[in-house]
Design an enzyme around this catalytic site. Structure first.
Site, PDB file in Angstrom:
ATOM      1  N   HIS A 177       0.839  -1.196   0.000  1.00  0.00           N
ATOM      2  CA  HIS A 177       0.000   0.000   0.000  1.00  0.00           C
ATOM      3  C   HIS A 177       0.877   1.249   0.000  1.00  0.00           C
ATOM      4  O   HIS A 177       1.895   1.303   0.690  1.00  0.00           O
ATOM      5  CB  HIS A 177      -0.903  -0.004   1.233  1.00  0.00           C
ATOM      6  CG  HIS A 177      -1.749   1.219   1.378  1.00  0.00           C
ATOM      7  ND1 HIS A 177      -2.691   1.597   0.439  1.00  0.00           N
ATOM      8  CD2 HIS A 177      -1.803   2.173   2.361  1.00  0.00           C
ATOM      9  CE1 HIS A 177      -3.286   2.707   0.833  1.00  0.00           C
ATOM     10  NE2 HIS A 177      -2.757   3.087   1.988  1.00  0.00           N
ATOM     11  N   HIS A 231       1.184  11.311  -2.819  1.00  0.00           N
ATOM     12  CA  HIS A 231       0.005  11.235  -1.976  1.00  0.00           C
ATOM     13  C   HIS A 231      -0.695  12.586  -2.052  1.00  0.00           C
ATOM     14  O   HIS A 231      -0.242  13.562  -1.442  1.00  0.00           O
ATOM     15  CB  HIS A 231       0.406  10.889  -0.528  1.00  0.00           C
ATOM     16  CG  HIS A 231      -0.695  10.286   0.262  1.00  0.00           C
ATOM     17  ND1 HIS A 231      -1.416  10.976   1.189  1.00  0.00           N
ATOM     18  CD2 HIS A 231      -1.218   9.019   0.243  1.00  0.00           C
ATOM     19  CE1 HIS A 231      -2.333  10.185   1.728  1.00  0.00           C
ATOM     20  NE2 HIS A 231      -2.229   8.990   1.171  1.00  0.00           N
TER      21      HIS A 231
END
Length: 314
Positions: A198, A243
């Site tokens: 992840h 991100h």
């Protein structure tokens, strides 16, 4: 691969500049690993690590290349404890320099219960060379300044190499037969548990952590079969990976795809799944698709993107 080396590689990747780390960064890392170390001892150990770096990797000033950084860790671990007692029990000829091939063979038979037929000279030599590969500076350190010691140690398994062997898959307690594929691999992908990663691109936290290609390399070399890319629009026209809405650093999508392709099948021939968190507009989604088609081709120009379940090498 020695898991300690993978762990050290994480520290190294975050701290190195131009393939070396400064004395200041070395001190910072050591204090994270060994918070109560005496400052004077710390500087002495860093100086030792620098001065005994392998000639091909010598850094500038008191900076450390990768080889010296690994030596720094080895020096901090010290030569104490039960494992060192076992090492010295079998390293009878050159206790400080390392084990001979015959001594290593005796250790494998007596302590690891290897069979005689599994200890042929070719295999033992391969193991000794493999596990000492990242510890040439350690071999130089224990040999002192004597050229004769350096030449002798080249034929031995050092204490650092011995520890590397103990931590590796070569000394695994898992039945080697279980490393072979015996399950039914003809089922749809959704029928399997898949080793997944992840936010693969991140080295640290999700707010201001560093995004690196090394993070993808490490995940794939540790056996991950699913890696994640978070795609966002970029002014240059080609999507970037980071991100979103945070201060994490950014990676070009094309560089990430090239890295995944290069390292995808080092540990397994089974498929790699690229999990895409897509935040791109229609134009950059088209660019994304073009990048996948351009980069994910084999040496014959054929697409590496699988069109059916569990196609090896795709």
């Amino acid at each position: 691969t020695d898991p300690i080396l993978l762990w050290l590689k994480g520290f190294w990747t975050c701290s190195q500049q131009d393939h070396e780390i400064s004395e200041r960064e070395s001190i910072k890392i050591v204090k994270m690993i060994h918070p109560r170390i005496n400052p004077q001892m710390l500087r002495r150990v860093i100086l030792d690590a620098h001065s005994h770096q392998h000639a091909a990797t010598l850094g500038y000033g008191k900076s450390l290349k990768w080889d010296g950084f690994v030596l720094l860790y080895n020096l901090l671990c010290g030569e104490t404890g039960r494992l060192n007692e076992i090492f010295r029990k079998y390293a009878k000829t050159k206790k400080r320099l390392g084990m001979t091939m015959e001594e290593f063979k005796e250790f494998l038979i007596q302590e690891c219960h290897w069979k005689q037929e599994d200890c042929d000279r070719r295999k033992l030599k391969e193991l000794m060379v493999f596990h000492d590969y990242h510890h040439l500076s350690f071999k130089k350190y224990v040999g002192g300044n004597k050229v004769s010691n350096w030449k002798t140690s080249a034929r031995l398994l050092s204490y650092a190499g011995f520890l590397s062997f103990l931590r590796s898959r070569h000394n695994s307690s898992i039945n080697a037969l279980h490393n072979t594929v015996y399950q039914d691999m003809s089922q749809p992908l959704s029928h399997y548990f898949i080793n997944s990663s992840h936010n693969t691109y991140l080295e640290a936290d999700q707010i201001k952590g560093r995004s690196t290609l090394d993070a993808y390399i490490r995940a794939l070399l540790q056996g991950s079969r699913c890696v994640e890319i978070d795609c966002w629009d970029n002014a240059s026209g080609e999507p970037i990976i980071y991100h979103g809405f945070t201060f994490t650093s950014k990676l070009p999508l094309r560089d990430v795809v090239r890295t995944i392709k290069e390292y995808a099948f080092h540990m397994s021939h089974y498929p790699v799944i690229i999990s895409i968190e897509n935040h791109c507009n229609a134009q950059q989604q088209s660019k994304m698709a073009k990048i996948f088609h351009e980069e994910l081709t084999d040496d014959n120009g054929q697409s590496m993107m699988a069109t059916e379940n569990l196609v090896e090498g795709k």
